[in-house]
Design a protein around this motif. Structure first.
Motif, short mmCIF file in Angstrom:
data_model
loop_
_atom_site.label_atom_id
_atom_site.label_comp_id
_atom_site.label_asym_id
_atom_site.label_seq_id
_atom_site.Cartn_x
_atom_site.Cartn_y
_atom_site.Cartn_z
N UNK A 1 -29.19 -37.36 -12.81
CA UNK A 1 -29.46 -36.17 -12.00
C UNK A 1 -30.82 -35.62 -12.37
N UNK A 2 -31.39 -34.81 -11.49
CA UNK A 2 -32.77 -34.36 -11.72
C UNK A 2 -32.89 -33.42 -12.91
N UNK A 3 -31.75 -32.87 -13.36
CA UNK A 3 -31.76 -31.98 -14.52
C UNK A 3 -32.10 -32.70 -15.82
N UNK A 4 -31.96 -34.02 -15.85
CA UNK A 4 -32.18 -34.72 -17.12
C UNK A 4 -33.29 -35.76 -17.01
N UNK A 5 -34.21 -35.50 -16.09
CA UNK A 5 -35.32 -36.43 -15.86
C UNK A 5 -36.20 -36.56 -17.10
N UNK A 6 -36.59 -35.44 -17.70
CA UNK A 6 -37.54 -35.49 -18.81
C UNK A 6 -36.97 -36.31 -19.99
N UNK A 7 -35.69 -36.14 -20.25
CA UNK A 7 -35.08 -36.89 -21.35
C UNK A 7 -35.14 -38.39 -21.10
N UNK A 8 -34.89 -38.76 -19.84
CA UNK A 8 -34.83 -40.19 -19.53
C UNK A 8 -36.20 -40.81 -19.27
N UNK A 9 -37.11 -40.03 -18.72
CA UNK A 9 -38.37 -40.62 -18.29
C UNK A 9 -39.49 -40.38 -19.30
N UNK A 10 -39.26 -39.53 -20.29
CA UNK A 10 -40.29 -39.28 -21.31
C UNK A 10 -39.76 -39.66 -22.70
N UNK A 11 -38.71 -39.01 -23.13
CA UNK A 11 -38.22 -39.26 -24.50
C UNK A 11 -37.69 -40.68 -24.66
N UNK A 12 -36.83 -41.07 -23.75
CA UNK A 12 -36.14 -42.37 -23.90
C UNK A 12 -37.13 -43.54 -23.94
#
Ligand code: MSP
Length: 519
Positions: free
Chosen positions: A255-266
């Motif tokens: 979902x768009x709420x967890x984009x930063x975690x998946x697209x930056x941190x991960x």
């Protein structure tokens, strides 16, 4: 044979599942089913995210141990996913023993890469939101967004050198094909990363429900390092050089709420660990309440999926999720539209098509499939073309994760088949004794329905199999996509009575008023 490893986010166990969780997981299920139809080797994983302060607090409020609450709620998620008929290969829990091992190994790699150091975290913390805020997010001692009181806190913490990964992340976003979809989301993370990256705090000392920091038990691991690593655990652990592995994932659905975690941190963690990056990360929009705000447990505005499944056929609910909202965009949930689509598109269009054609075959040919696959009539040629075009368009739409286009095309083909029945008028042919033409028309109806059923499998697996079964096809496993070839329905085959697929439901009996609100 291609492989297809697809994941959903793992869900927090601080509360019960709701429509938003069901949505991502049904979406992944449809993609997994479609890939199995194409003969690909599929791994589909979903599960629960069980550590962290949120879960600890929720458990305290209920007077339970965190693990007891996790057990309770993980069972509710697993139960709902079973009721939704999902075909996942594993339900992963972050409290699973193999996951703990993978997390420790992953952390070991980040440390070995020289990317972890002990420092202190300072910032504005709002206890009510369990969140830290930046200077510009705080006014007069309160968080701008929520109004919660903030305090300046200082906490010892291990950090991950995220700042090192700015350039490699930017290079990754720019790759073709784009790893982050849709385009607008890629631009969003690109802008964020281009603006500079601070190192990331990856441990906490303020609560205890988490993976203990190896060698420093005052700390637990920040929940996102733990949670994101589930994708490796579920792939069989950190891949060994030269050994078979499911990693990297072909698709992370989020979902768009967890984009930063998946697209930056991960991806930064993976780069640090020397591991391959996921091939695609697809972000979907939210189901909102009629007011337009995101449905969430904390807002108390969620749709209860169990209640919907008590009222509507499972396949109608699944179909609706795809048909009614573009994957990338937001959409407000309306039970009236679910009812409307069940009645108009599934009962009147698809259900009626199957019913009338199988009944005519019964009446005119004692349920036996006639010859007539390759008649030269232009009406028939047109239908054969529509069926072939729809199959191709649906596969392309599913590849692009555009389930709205796929389901719309599907129901459009069902409408085309109904038009064909109306135009070819088999009842007139029967009355006037045009036997050869009647054979051709009946064959085209049934073969069209057979292919429609193959196309339905990703959205509506039970209905797909029920139709194929009525047509006398073998229904073991997913109906192969290669079955979309005109003429595979053998003449002479005995067909059974039509299955009852989608009963027409009554708004009033369901307590819905005409404007869709509950009466
Ligand atoms: N535990 C984290 C994810 C860790 S993944 C390594 C988390 N959990 S969550 O339970 O809060 O929600 C997870 C996902 O549920 C969201 O990203 C989204 O995919 C889905 N949804 C939750 N509410 C939603 C809507 N209202 N609409 C659509 N999907 C939403 O975040």
């Amino acid at each position: 044979m291609d492989r297809f490893y697809v994941t959903t986010p793992i869900y927090y166990v601080n509360g019960a599942p709701h429509l938003g969780h069901a949505y991502t997981t049904v979406l992944a299920d449809a993609l997994a089913r479609h890939h199995r139809q194409r003969g690909n080797d599929v791994r589909f994983v979903t599960g629960t995210d069980e550590h962290g302060l949120k879960v600890q607090r929720a458990a305290e409020t209920l007077g339970l141990a965190p693990k007891a609450l996790a057990d309770q709620n993980a069972a509710r998620f697993a139960g709902l996913f079973q009721r939704l008929g999902l075909s996942h290969d594993r339900f992963i829990r972050t409290t699973d023993a193999d996951h703990l091992r993978t997390v420790e190994a992953m952390l070991g790699r980040l440390i070995a890469a020289g990317d972890v150091y002990l420092g202190a975290y300072e910032g504005w913390y709002a206890a009510a939101d369990e969140a830290f805020y930046d200077e510009d997010e705080v006014v007069d001692g309160r968080a701008k967004e929520s109004g919660a009181t903030v305090e300046w806190v200082r906490e010892e913490s291990y950090f991950f050198r995220l700042s090192r990964y700015q350039a490699p992340l930017l290079a990754w976003y720019a790759q073709d094909p784009a790893p982050i979809l849709p385009e607008a989301r890629r631009n969003e993370v690109q802008r964020f990363v281009a603006g500079g990256l601070k190192d990331l705090s990856i441990s906490r000392t303020t609560f205890s429900w988490g993976v203990p920091w190896p060698g420093d038990p005052r700390h637990v691991l920040y929940v996102w390092v733990d949670a994101l690593t589930n994708y490796l655990t579920a792939a069989g652990g950190i891949p060994e050089a030269g050994a078979e592995s499911w990693w990297p994932a072909d698709l992370h659905l989020i979902g768009k709420d967890i984009l930063r975690f998946h697209a930056v941190y991960w991806p930064a963690f993976l780069m640090s660990a020397g591991l391959a990056l996921p091939r695609r990360i697809l972000t979907h929009g939210w189901w909102t309440a009629p007011s337009g705000e995101k449905q969430s447990k904390s807002k108390g505005n969620v749709v209860d999926v169990d209640r919907l499944l008590d009222r509507y056929p499972l396949d109608a609910f699944r179909f609706f999720l795809f048909r009614d909202k573009p994957v990338a965009g937001d959409g407000s949930f309306s039970e009236e539209r679910l009812l409307g689509r069940n009645n108009a598109e599934l009962a009147d269009n698809l259900g009626n098509l199957v019913n009338r054609c199988l009944r005519m075959l019964e009446r005119y040919r004692q349920g036996r499939v006639p010859e007539g696959a390759d008649s030269p009539e232009s009406l028939d040629e047109g239908l054969r073309r529509s069926v072939a075009d729809a199959g191709q368009a649906i596969a392309a739409a599913i590849d692009a994760c555009d389930l709205m286009a796929a389901s719309t095309r599907f129901i459009g083909l069902s409408a085309d088949l109904n038009v064909y029945v109306n135009d070819s008028q088999p009842w007139v042919l029967a009355r006037t004794g045009s036997e050869e033409r009647l054979d051709q028309v009946l064959y085209h109806c049934l073969e069209g329905i057979r292919q429609l059923a193959v196309m339905a499998y990703a959205f509506m697996p039970a209905s797909s199999l029920a139709i194929l079964e009525a047509l006398g096809a073998s229904v073991e496993g997913p109906p192969p996509w290669s079955g979309l070839q005109w003429g595979l329905l053998p003449a002479g085959r005995q067909v059974s009575a039509p299955p009852l697929l989608f009963p027409k439901l009554d708004a009033e009996a369901l307590g819905l008023s005409d404007d869709g609100t509950e009466a």
